[in-house]
Design a protein around this motif. Structure first.
Motif, PDB file in Angstrom:
ATOM      1  N   ASP A 118      85.742 -29.642  88.182  1.00  0.00           N
ATOM      2  CA  ASP A 118      84.731 -28.857  88.875  1.00  0.00           C
ATOM      3  C   ASP A 118      85.062 -27.372  88.754  1.00  0.00           C
ATOM      4  O   ASP A 118      86.125 -26.932  89.184  1.00  0.00           O
ATOM      5  CB  ASP A 118      84.732 -29.280  90.353  1.00  0.00           C
ATOM      6  CG  ASP A 118      83.460 -28.875  91.081  1.00  0.00           C
ATOM      7  OD1 ASP A 118      82.512 -28.474  90.408  1.00  0.00           O
ATOM      8  OD2 ASP A 118      83.431 -28.955  92.324  1.00  0.00           O
ATOM      9  N   ALA A 119      84.178 -26.584  88.124  1.00  0.00           N
ATOM     10  CA  ALA A 119      84.387 -25.134  87.981  1.00  0.00           C
ATOM     11  C   ALA A 119      83.048 -24.434  88.089  1.00  0.00           C
ATOM     12  O   ALA A 119      82.065 -24.870  87.498  1.00  0.00           O
ATOM     13  CB  ALA A 119      85.050 -24.812  86.654  1.00  0.00           C
TER      14      ALA A 119
ATOM     15  N   THR B 155      88.877 -22.188  90.124  1.00  0.00           N
ATOM     16  CA  THR B 155      89.015 -22.843  88.823  1.00  0.00           C
ATOM     17  C   THR B 155      87.939 -22.321  87.880  1.00  0.00           C
ATOM     18  O   THR B 155      86.784 -22.158  88.292  1.00  0.00           O
ATOM     19  CB  THR B 155      88.879 -24.360  88.970  1.00  0.00           C
ATOM     20  OG1 THR B 155      89.830 -24.828  89.924  1.00  0.00           O
ATOM     21  CG2 THR B 155      89.110 -25.072  87.643  1.00  0.00           C
ATOM     22  N   VAL B 156      88.296 -22.073  86.623  1.00  0.00           N
ATOM     23  CA  VAL B 156      87.330 -21.537  85.666  1.00  0.00           C
ATOM     24  C   VAL B 156      87.205 -22.446  84.449  1.00  0.00           C
ATOM     25  O   VAL B 156      88.138 -23.160  84.090  1.00  0.00           O
ATOM     26  CB  VAL B 156      87.710 -20.111  85.210  1.00  0.00           C
ATOM     27  CG1 VAL B 156      87.965 -19.209  86.404  1.00  0.00           C
ATOM     28  CG2 VAL B 156      88.900 -20.112  84.287  1.00  0.00           C
ATOM     29  N   ASP B 157      86.042 -22.413  83.854  1.00  0.00           N
ATOM     30  CA  ASP B 157      85.806 -22.996  82.536  1.00  0.00           C
ATOM     31  C   ASP B 157      85.888 -21.885  81.492  1.00  0.00           C
ATOM     32  O   ASP B 157      85.718 -20.705  81.810  1.00  0.00           O
ATOM     33  CB  ASP B 157      84.424 -23.644  82.451  1.00  0.00           C
ATOM     34  CG  ASP B 157      84.343 -24.982  83.148  1.00  0.00           C
ATOM     35  OD1 ASP B 157      85.390 -25.607  83.376  1.00  0.00           O
ATOM     36  OD2 ASP B 157      83.207 -25.417  83.468  1.00  0.00           O
ATOM     37  N   PHE B 158      86.116 -22.277  80.233  1.00  0.00           N
ATOM     38  CA  PHE B 158      86.075 -21.332  79.118  1.00  0.00           C
ATOM     39  C   PHE B 158      84.948 -21.725  78.173  1.00  0.00           C
ATOM     40  O   PHE B 158      84.742 -22.922  77.893  1.00  0.00           O
ATOM     41  CB  PHE B 158      87.400 -21.312  78.362  1.00  0.00           C
ATOM     42  CG  PHE B 158      88.461 -20.483  79.033  1.00  0.00           C
ATOM     43  CD1 PHE B 158      88.589 -19.134  78.748  1.00  0.00           C
ATOM     44  CD2 PHE B 158      89.316 -21.047  79.960  1.00  0.00           C
ATOM     45  CE1 PHE B 158      89.564 -18.365  79.371  1.00  0.00           C
ATOM     46  CE2 PHE B 158      90.291 -20.295  80.581  1.00  0.00           C
ATOM     47  CZ  PHE B 158      90.419 -18.951  80.286  1.00  0.00           C
ATOM     48  N   LEU B 159      84.235 -20.706  77.673  1.00  0.00           N
ATOM     49  CA  LEU B 159      83.100 -20.909  76.770  1.00  0.00           C
ATOM     50  C   LEU B 159      83.262 -20.031  75.533  1.00  0.00           C
ATOM     51  O   LEU B 159      83.866 -18.955  75.604  1.00  0.00           O
ATOM     52  CB  LEU B 159      81.788 -20.528  77.460  1.00  0.00           C
ATOM     53  CG  LEU B 159      81.420 -21.244  78.748  1.00  0.00           C
ATOM     54  CD1 LEU B 159      80.161 -20.615  79.338  1.00  0.00           C
ATOM     55  CD2 LEU B 159      81.205 -22.736  78.506  1.00  0.00           C
ATOM     56  N   PRO B 160      82.680 -20.450  74.401  1.00  0.00           N
ATOM     57  CA  PRO B 160      82.618 -19.556  73.243  1.00  0.00           C
ATOM     58  C   PRO B 160      81.549 -18.494  73.467  1.00  0.00           C
ATOM     59  O   PRO B 160      80.740 -18.599  74.411  1.00  0.00           O
ATOM     60  CB  PRO B 160      82.230 -20.502  72.098  1.00  0.00           C
ATOM     61  CG  PRO B 160      81.450 -21.592  72.773  1.00  0.00           C
ATOM     62  CD  PRO B 160      82.072 -21.767  74.128  1.00  0.00           C
TER      63      PRO B 160
ATOM     64  N   GLU C 103      98.104 -24.595  94.242  1.00  0.00           N
ATOM     65  CA  GLU C 103      97.138 -24.820  93.159  1.00  0.00           C
ATOM     66  C   GLU C 103      96.317 -26.059  93.475  1.00  0.00           C
ATOM     67  O   GLU C 103      96.869 -27.154  93.619  1.00  0.00           O
ATOM     68  CB  GLU C 103      97.879 -24.998  91.830  1.00  0.00           C
ATOM     69  CG  GLU C 103      96.967 -25.212  90.633  1.00  0.00           C
ATOM     70  CD  GLU C 103      97.727 -25.260  89.314  1.00  0.00           C
ATOM     71  OE1 GLU C 103      97.077 -25.386  88.270  1.00  0.00           O
ATOM     72  OE2 GLU C 103      98.980 -25.178  89.336  1.00  0.00           O
ATOM     73  N   VAL C 104      94.997 -25.891  93.592  1.00  0.00           N
ATOM     74  CA  VAL C 104      94.103 -26.996  93.949  1.00  0.00           C
ATOM     75  C   VAL C 104      92.969 -27.048  92.940  1.00  0.00           C
ATOM     76  O   VAL C 104      92.285 -26.050  92.710  1.00  0.00           O
ATOM     77  CB  VAL C 104      93.529 -26.841  95.368  1.00  0.00           C
ATOM     78  CG1 VAL C 104      92.562 -27.985  95.683  1.00  0.00           C
ATOM     79  CG2 VAL C 104      94.647 -26.794  96.392  1.00  0.00           C
ATOM     80  N   VAL C 105      92.771 -28.213  92.335  1.00  0.00           N
ATOM     81  CA  VAL C 105      91.688 -28.428  91.372  1.00  0.00           C
ATOM     82  C   VAL C 105      90.969 -29.711  91.754  1.00  0.00           C
ATOM     83  O   VAL C 105      91.602 -30.700  92.127  1.00  0.00           O
ATOM     84  CB  VAL C 105      92.224 -28.527  89.929  1.00  0.00           C
ATOM     85  CG1 VAL C 105      91.076 -28.696  88.942  1.00  0.00           C
ATOM     86  CG2 VAL C 105      93.062 -27.301  89.574  1.00  0.00           C
ATOM     87  N   ARG C 106      89.663 -29.695  91.641  1.00  0.00           N
ATOM     88  CA  ARG C 106      88.866 -30.885  91.949  1.00  0.00           C
ATOM     89  C   ARG C 106      88.355 -31.514  90.658  1.00  0.00           C
ATOM     90  O   ARG C 106      87.810 -30.835  89.791  1.00  0.00           O
ATOM     91  CB  ARG C 106      87.694 -30.523  92.865  1.00  0.00           C
ATOM     92  CG  ARG C 106      86.782 -31.709  93.174  1.00  0.00           C
ATOM     93  CD  ARG C 106      85.679 -31.342  94.169  1.00  0.00           C
ATOM     94  NE  ARG C 106      86.182 -31.369  95.543  1.00  0.00           N
ATOM     95  CZ  ARG C 106      86.383 -30.301  96.294  1.00  0.00           C
ATOM     96  NH1 ARG C 106      86.143 -29.087  95.793  1.00  0.00           N
ATOM     97  NH2 ARG C 106      86.826 -30.421  97.535  1.00  0.00           N
ATOM     98  N   ARG C 107      88.558 -32.819  90.534  1.00  0.00           N
ATOM     99  CA  ARG C 107      87.931 -33.599  89.467  1.00  0.00           C
ATOM    100  C   ARG C 107      86.878 -34.508  90.075  1.00  0.00           C
ATOM    101  O   ARG C 107      87.021 -34.959  91.216  1.00  0.00           O
ATOM    102  CB  ARG C 107      88.979 -34.429  88.699  1.00  0.00           C
ATOM    103  CG  ARG C 107      89.883 -33.598  87.801  1.00  0.00           C
ATOM    104  CD  ARG C 107      90.879 -34.416  86.985  1.00  0.00           C
ATOM    105  NE  ARG C 107      90.248 -35.258  85.976  1.00  0.00           N
ATOM    106  CZ  ARG C 107      90.838 -35.676  84.855  1.00  0.00           C
ATOM    107  NH1 ARG C 107      92.090 -35.315  84.596  1.00  0.00           N
ATOM    108  NH2 ARG C 107      90.211 -36.445  83.986  1.00  0.00           N
ATOM    109  N   ARG C 108      85.820 -34.778  89.307  1.00  0.00           N
ATOM    110  CA  ARG C 108      84.725 -35.629  89.764  1.00  0.00           C
ATOM    111  C   ARG C 108      84.470 -36.736  88.748  1.00  0.00           C
ATOM    112  O   ARG C 108      84.569 -36.510  87.544  1.00  0.00           O
ATOM    113  CB  ARG C 108      83.440 -34.817  89.966  1.00  0.00           C
ATOM    114  CG  ARG C 108      83.544 -33.733  91.032  1.00  0.00           C
ATOM    115  CD  ARG C 108      82.211 -33.042  91.243  1.00  0.00           C
ATOM    116  NE  ARG C 108      82.321 -31.925  92.159  1.00  0.00           N
ATOM    117  CZ  ARG C 108      82.248 -32.014  93.490  1.00  0.00           C
ATOM    118  NH1 ARG C 108      82.042 -33.216  94.038  1.00  0.00           N
ATOM    119  NH2 ARG C 108      82.362 -30.949  94.252  1.00  0.00           N
TER     120      ARG C 108
END
Length: 674
Positions: free
Chosen positions: A407-408, A451-456, A615-620
């Motif tokens: 999740d970002a 939390t971040v995503d990376f894109l082109p 550090e906390v990250v959520r997965r779905r």
């Protein structure tokens, strides 16, 4: 088990038949007497290993002389692993050609820019344009595929190894010829090439294709267009080698996925991994922390998030990391107790569906003999092996994470080609680093708990309340970013973005070029700061490295310089455009000032901060047909941390109602209550 995992069965987007989250290592049995192999398998089972990479550097043993293959030892290894219930990511063994091949064909060895031909004696001793290397590598890949296509242990194919790690550019005559053909395909005519490279400067105009060379050693600066195109060509040339082997493997073993290990991280920049990621069946990465960096866990998170971006949000595999010290840093510090575990879960949190190590058993000889492994020199009664066994057992408890996504709400735009272009000599400040610029911003978001995503650069921006564009130097048009902001998005752009087009030609009319109208500013001149020189903003922020003589052209100043070479000149701006907002960071802001800016932009975008001390990250994902979310929390500090949460902590089976304790140096995985 998630529904996603069930849907993967029989497809080619993940190693076949791996029971649960992948856990294992590079396995190099050829380094050991055969009587050790059975003990290896026994210990692998004890450690919970379910996937190993085999044969990465075994070409010299698999083909001891031209055309004669010796597969007997590999047959026995694969049979033992299968009997032990361990799946195999089988390498094509083409990462390093054997001495007999380079001795017979010295023309296949790579050449440096100064004309020195490299010799065998280490690894990756091949020119990417060598027809001999390609022919022999493809032949070996075919022989292995035909031999093992029906072997029950085969889960995936591993082509090459860390392409470009040691020889990312070759300057020999074969590469010169291949480069010219690549340029013809890209530019079409010499006139177009001369225009793209601006060869009117310094009397470099070409009148015949055979005059065009790689950027070999010259008296001073190379042509910037030549450098940038050679970077692109070199990435493509190595990719063509990978694809040649991949295509043979697909032909002989359809349905068995093919990958190679990327090196997404701090230092390596030789390949355009956006292009490479489109050609693998699943993304794999190797990552090693800088042991003397006190915040190495933040750089690990950066690499994992960027790898997830390459995988387009799908699960990916960490092919290599270290159980403890490596052998190639200046000072190879051992990992602290619990660090192996935290590193593994950090990759898992950020989208990996498995984490492997280099390597299974620590080598007693060879160049990497002091590189740590799952079984150290000291054996199994060790901190490392106990932690390996602990995590292997825990992975079975959290296997329901398989196939879930991260999740970002914030996206970073990352561009290897801009990294190449802005890293060339002759820019206003040689101290500027693309990677440091990106990472400084990333670190500020990490400490904000986001939390971040990376894109082109051509990625889909929709769905993100906030997009960050650090130093996107080479850009033809900002139109996609304009549409994003007009539609209500929030955009943060840093200095040295949009300055040049993708040929390296500067956009005229003032900086930041392609972004000028969207940002509502015009910079007439760069004012880089001298070594040790700083400036202060009127909001208390501190600036180093970079300032600009900037004028407002619709934007409003958020902060201006209080001193330095440009007192009173805007340094941070905000421009309302359509239904959205475009922010411009025109200076080398750092520390608390950068954190303050990130807070303001997050608030503007409606993105909440997360916890800053853990550090906390959520997965779905989906379990038994129902949507589920998980929190993975990793505490890198020395004190316990409490988080508001409710659900079941999977590692202990404990039900949590209201407050979740993350112990100092510990990890928790919570299945949240809906």
């Amino acid at each position: 088990m998630s529904d996603f995992v069930v849907s993967l069965c029989g497809m080619t987007s993940w190693p076949l038949g791996v029971p649960g989250l992948a856990w294992g290592a590079d396995y190099n049995p050829e380094q050991w007497p055969e009587d050790v192999w059975a003990d290896d398998v026994r210990l692998m089972r004890e450690a919970g290993v379910n996937l190993v990479s085999v044969g990465i550097f075994s070409w010299a043993l698999l083909e001891p002389e031209d055309g004669r293959y010796e597969f007997g030892w590999l047959d026995r290894v694969l049979d033992l692993l299968h009997e032990g219930g361990i799946r195999v990511d089988l390498a094509t063994a083409t990462a390093s050609p054997p001495p007999w091949l380079t001795t017979a064909h010295p023309e296949m060895l790579p050449e440096r820019a100064d004309g020195v031909r490299l010799a065998h004696g280490s690894r990756q001793e091949y020119c990417p344009s060598s027809p001999v290397y390609r022919r022999k590598a493809v032949a070996l890949a075919r022989a292995l595929a035909e031999r093992y296509r029906d072997h029950p242990a085969l889960a995936a194919w591993h082509v090459g190894n860390e392409y470009g790690c040691h020889v990312s550019r070759c300057y020999c005559d074969r590469c010169a010829s291949a480069f010219r053909e690549w340029l013809k395909a890209r530019h079409g005519t010499l006139d177009a090439l001369n225009d793209a490279w601006a060869t009117a400067f310094w009397s470099q105009h070409y009148t015949a294709w055979d005059q065009v060379l790689p950027p070999r050693a010259t008296p001073t600066y190379h042509n910037p267009g030549q450098l940038l195109d050679f970077d692109r060509f070199s990435s493509d040339a190595l990719l063509e080698l990978f694809k040649a082997e991949r295509d043979v493997l697909h032909e002989v073993t359809p349905g068995v996925p093919v990958t190679t290990n990327f090196m997404v991280g701090w230092t390596f920049s030789a390949l355009d991994y956006w292009a490479w990621a489109r050609e693998v069946d699943f993304v794999s990465n190797d990552h090693y922390t800088a042991s003397e960096d006190a915040e190495r866990h933040v750089e690990l998170a950066f690499a994992a998030d960027l790898t997830r971006g390459l995988a387009q949000g799908k699960p990916w595999l960490l092919m290599e990391h270290s159980t403890s010290a490596v052998n190639w840093q200046h000072r190879n510090l051992a990992k602290l107790p619990g660090e192996l575990r935290r590193n593994s879960y950090a990759h898992l949190a950020r989208g990996a569906d498995g984490t492997l190590f280099f390597q299974w058993r620590q080598s007693r000889a060879g160049a990497e003999r002091y590189h740590s492994a799952m079984v150290p020199h000291a054996g199994t009664e060790t901190k490392v092996f106990r932690e390996v066994c602990q995590v292997g057992a825990e992975y079975r408890a959290v296997r329901e994470l398989i196939g879930s996504t991260v999740d970002a709400r914030v996206a970073f735009v990352y561009d290897w080609q801009s990294r190449w272009a802005v890293g060339q000599p002759g820019h206003p400040n040689a101290d500027f680093s693309y990677q440091e610029n990106v990472f400084a911003l990333y670190r500020a978001f990490w400490h904000a708990g986001v939390t971040v995503d990376f894109l082109p650069p051509d990625g889909d921006l929709s769905g993100y309340p906030l997009v960050v564009v650090p130093a996107l130097y080479a850009l033809d048009s900002a139109e996609p970013f304009e549409r994003y902001v007009e539609g209500g998005g929030r955009l943060l752009v840093t200095y040295l973005s949009g300055v040049a087009d993708t040929r390296g030609h500067v956009h005229l009319g003032g900086y930041p070029g392609a972004f000028r109208d969207l940002l509502g500013v015009r910079t007439e001149e760069f004012f880089p700061l001298g070594w040790g020189q700083t400036a202060t903003l009127d909001d208390g922020g501190h600036v180093a490295l970079w300032t600009e003589l900037l004028h407002l052209d619709g934007a409003k100043a958020v902060a201006s310089y209080a001193d330095g070479p440009l007192p009173g000149v805007p340094a941070v701006t905000r421009h309302e455009h359509g239904d959205g907002t475009a922010w411009y960071l025109a200076c080398g802001l750092s520390g608390e000032g950068l954190a303050k800016l990130v807070d303001a932009v997050l608030f503007d975008a409606g993105v909440p901060r997360g916890p800053s001390d853990v550090e906390v990250v959520r997965r779905r994902g989906v379990v038994a047909g129902s949507p589920v979310s998980w929190l993975v929390a990793i505490n890198h500090g020395g004190g316990d941390v409490e988080l508001p949460a409710a659900g079941v902590e999977l590692l202990t089976g404990t039900r949590v109602t209201g407050r979740l304790t993350v112990p100092a140096g510990g990890v928790v995985v919570l299945r949240e209550e809906v």
